[in-house]
Design a protein around this motif. Sequence first.
Motif, PDB file in Angstrom:
ATOM      1  N   VAL A   1      -1.883  -3.931  -6.881  1.00  0.00           N
ATOM      2  CA  VAL A   1      -1.802  -3.805  -5.421  1.00  0.00           C
ATOM      3  C   VAL A   1      -0.576  -4.515  -4.847  1.00  0.00           C
ATOM      4  O   VAL A   1      -0.446  -4.619  -3.629  1.00  0.00           O
ATOM      5  CB  VAL A   1      -3.092  -4.340  -4.740  1.00  0.00           C
TER       6      VAL A   1
ATOM      7  N   MET B   1      -7.994  -2.522  -0.690  1.00  0.00           N
ATOM      8  CA  MET B   1      -7.174  -2.979  -1.818  1.00  0.00           C
ATOM      9  C   MET B   1      -7.500  -4.418  -2.210  1.00  0.00           C
ATOM     10  O   MET B   1      -7.620  -4.746  -3.393  1.00  0.00           O
ATOM     11  CB  MET B   1      -5.696  -2.855  -1.470  1.00  0.00           C
TER      12      MET B   1
ATOM     13  N   VAL C   1      -2.246  -6.440   3.828  1.00  0.00           N
ATOM     14  CA  VAL C   1      -1.146  -5.549   3.454  1.00  0.00           C
ATOM     15  C   VAL C   1       0.076  -5.910   4.295  1.00  0.00           C
ATOM     16  O   VAL C   1       0.057  -5.774   5.520  1.00  0.00           O
ATOM     17  CB  VAL C   1      -1.532  -4.074   3.676  1.00  0.00           C
TER      18      VAL C   1
ATOM     19  N   VAL D   1       3.430  -1.326   4.046  1.00  0.00           N
ATOM     20  CA  VAL D   1       2.582  -0.131   3.979  1.00  0.00           C
ATOM     21  C   VAL D   1       3.442   1.127   4.051  1.00  0.00           C
ATOM     22  O   VAL D   1       4.411   1.186   4.817  1.00  0.00           O
ATOM     23  CB  VAL D   1       1.526  -0.133   5.112  1.00  0.00           C
TER      24      VAL D   1
ATOM     25  N   THR E   1      -1.746   5.303   2.562  1.00  0.00           N
ATOM     26  CA  THR E   1      -2.883   5.246   3.476  1.00  0.00           C
ATOM     27  C   THR E   1      -2.687   6.297   4.555  1.00  0.00           C
ATOM     28  O   THR E   1      -1.609   6.410   5.140  1.00  0.00           O
ATOM     29  CB  THR E   1      -3.073   3.875   4.126  1.00  0.00           C
TER      30      THR E   1
ATOM     31  N   ALA F   1      -4.315   2.118  -4.395  1.00  0.00           N
ATOM     32  CA  ALA F   1      -3.918   2.338  -3.001  1.00  0.00           C
ATOM     33  C   ALA F   1      -5.152   2.351  -2.120  1.00  0.00           C
ATOM     34  O   ALA F   1      -6.259   2.619  -2.580  1.00  0.00           O
ATOM     35  CB  ALA F   1      -3.163   3.660  -2.866  1.00  0.00           C
ATOM     36  N   SER F   2      -4.952   2.083  -0.832  1.00  0.00           N
ATOM     37  CA  SER F   2      -6.114   2.000   0.062  1.00  0.00           C
ATOM     38  C   SER F   2      -6.663   3.378   0.412  1.00  0.00           C
ATOM     39  O   SER F   2      -7.816   3.496   0.793  1.00  0.00           O
ATOM     40  CB  SER F   2      -5.746   1.256   1.342  1.00  0.00           C
TER      41      SER F   2
ATOM     42  N   ASP G   1       0.854  -1.193   0.000  1.00  0.00           N
ATOM     43  CA  ASP G   1       0.000   0.000   0.000  1.00  0.00           C
ATOM     44  C   ASP G   1       0.886   1.238   0.000  1.00  0.00           C
ATOM     45  O   ASP G   1       1.546   1.542   0.992  1.00  0.00           O
ATOM     46  CB  ASP G   1      -0.903  -0.015   1.235  1.00  0.00           C
ATOM     47  N   CYS G   2       0.885   1.979  -1.114  1.00  0.00           N
ATOM     48  CA  CYS G   2       1.769   3.143  -1.215  1.00  0.00           C
ATOM     49  C   CYS G   2       1.171   4.388  -0.594  1.00  0.00           C
ATOM     50  O   CYS G   2       1.866   5.412  -0.475  1.00  0.00           O
ATOM     51  CB  CYS G   2       2.138   3.399  -2.676  1.00  0.00           C
TER      52      CYS G   2
ATOM     53  N   PRO H   1      -7.869   0.462   4.844  1.00  0.00           N
ATOM     54  CA  PRO H   1      -6.827  -0.527   4.580  1.00  0.00           C
ATOM     55  C   PRO H   1      -7.312  -1.787   3.876  1.00  0.00           C
ATOM     56  O   PRO H   1      -6.607  -2.352   3.035  1.00  0.00           O
ATOM     57  CB  PRO H   1      -6.297  -0.849   5.992  1.00  0.00           C
TER      58      PRO H   1
END
Length: 382
Positions: free
Chosen positions: A335, A311, A93, A96, A60, A303-304, A57-58, A308
Motif C-alpha cells: 500500500v 487500505m 492516504v 491518491v 479509487t 488499492a482501495s 492509492d493507485c 478509501p
Amino acid sequence: MMGETVITGARIVLDDAVIAGSLKIADGQIASVDMGGTTAPGAIDVEGDYILPGLVDCHTDHLEKHVFPRAHVRWDMMRAVMAHDAQIIGGGVTTVFDSLCVGATEKNPERREILAPMIDALEFAGANNMLRAEHFVHLRCEITDEATPELTEANIGRDIVRVLSVMEHVPGKRQSNDVGQYIERRMKESGKERAVVEREVRELLDRLEANAVDVRKDVIALGKQHGLPMFSHDDLTVEHIEMALAEGIRVAEFPVSLVAARAARQHSMLNVAGAPNMLRGGSQSGNVAVYDLLAEGLVDILASDYVPRSMLDCAFMVARERELGIELPEAVRMVTSAPARACGLDDRGEILPGLRADIIRVHLVDDFPVIRSVWRNGRIVN
C-alpha cells in the motif's frame, strides 16, 4: 525552508523491518532514521505507535460517489472534491490516483459529461493548496464507448494525469462473466419476459463489442504516446493477460480469476488487488477472493477501489493472518512503495532518508488501526 520535526518512541515500519527508533524530518524530507530514542529538544514521543509511509492509492473511484451522493443528485464539483479529499487523508492516504471513468456505460451515461469538470476541480484545488492529500488522475478508459478515444485525447496531456487503464464492462466478460446472472437481474428489474430480455442483451452486446477493438487500440496508442504507466482491468483469462502484454501493459489491475493472476505473475506483471475484497472475505461480484490470491503470493499492490479507509485496515489484517506468512513490512509495501513505483513515483512510499516526509502515525486499539497524525511533505495535515 521548513523547520525540523523529530519523532521518537516509534515502531517505524521500514520496507523490510519494523524498528524501535526515531526519525527526523527537515525541509519536507526524511532527514534521518535511527534506532532507539533521542534527547532532541521538542521531539514528539509517539509512545510506541507505528510510523508508516503515507499510503499510495493507485485506484479509487470514490470521487464520483461525492459528485453523485444520491441517485439523480449531482453535487457541486469543488465541494465534492473537498469532501473526497477529507476521506482520503482520513484513511492515511497521502497520494491518491483518482480513477475517473473515461466514456459512458449503459448504466452511467453521465460519465462523458463529468470527466473534464472533475479534473478541472482537482487541478484548481491542488493549485490553490485546498487539498491535504496529493491527487493525481488515473484515466479508466471504457473501451465499449466510441467517445472514449476523443475524451482520452482531450485530457491525457494534463500534468495531473499519470496513469491509464483499459476496462470493458460487458455482460459475459471479465468482471461480469456470467451473462445468465445479468439476464436474471434485468428480468427482475424490468419485469420483462426472458425471451425479451435475452434479445435486448444480445443487441446490447453487439453494440458494445462493435466499438471495443478499435477503441482499445486507440487508447493504448495514446497511453504509449504520453509515456503513462498502463493497467489492464479485470483480466479473467490467460488470453487477456497475453493481450495486455502484447500491448506493452505491465500491471494487471483486479484480476478476477486465479488463472489470470497466475499468468500475470508468470510473465512478471504486477497484480493489483482490491482491499475491500479482503476485508469483506470475498468479491462482491462473485469473482476470486483476494485472500486466495495472497495465499499464493500473487498480490503486489492493494488499492482501495471504492473505500478509501480500506487500505490501512487491510495491511494490518493481512499481517495478522499468520497462515498467509506475510509480515507487516511486506503488507505495508503493498500500500506504499509498490503502488508508488508502479505509478512512476520514486520520491515517496518508504521511510528512507532523502524521500518525501509523507508519513502516518497509527495506534492500535484491539488490533484496529487508528490514525493519530498524518504528515505530507513534512507538514501535519490531519
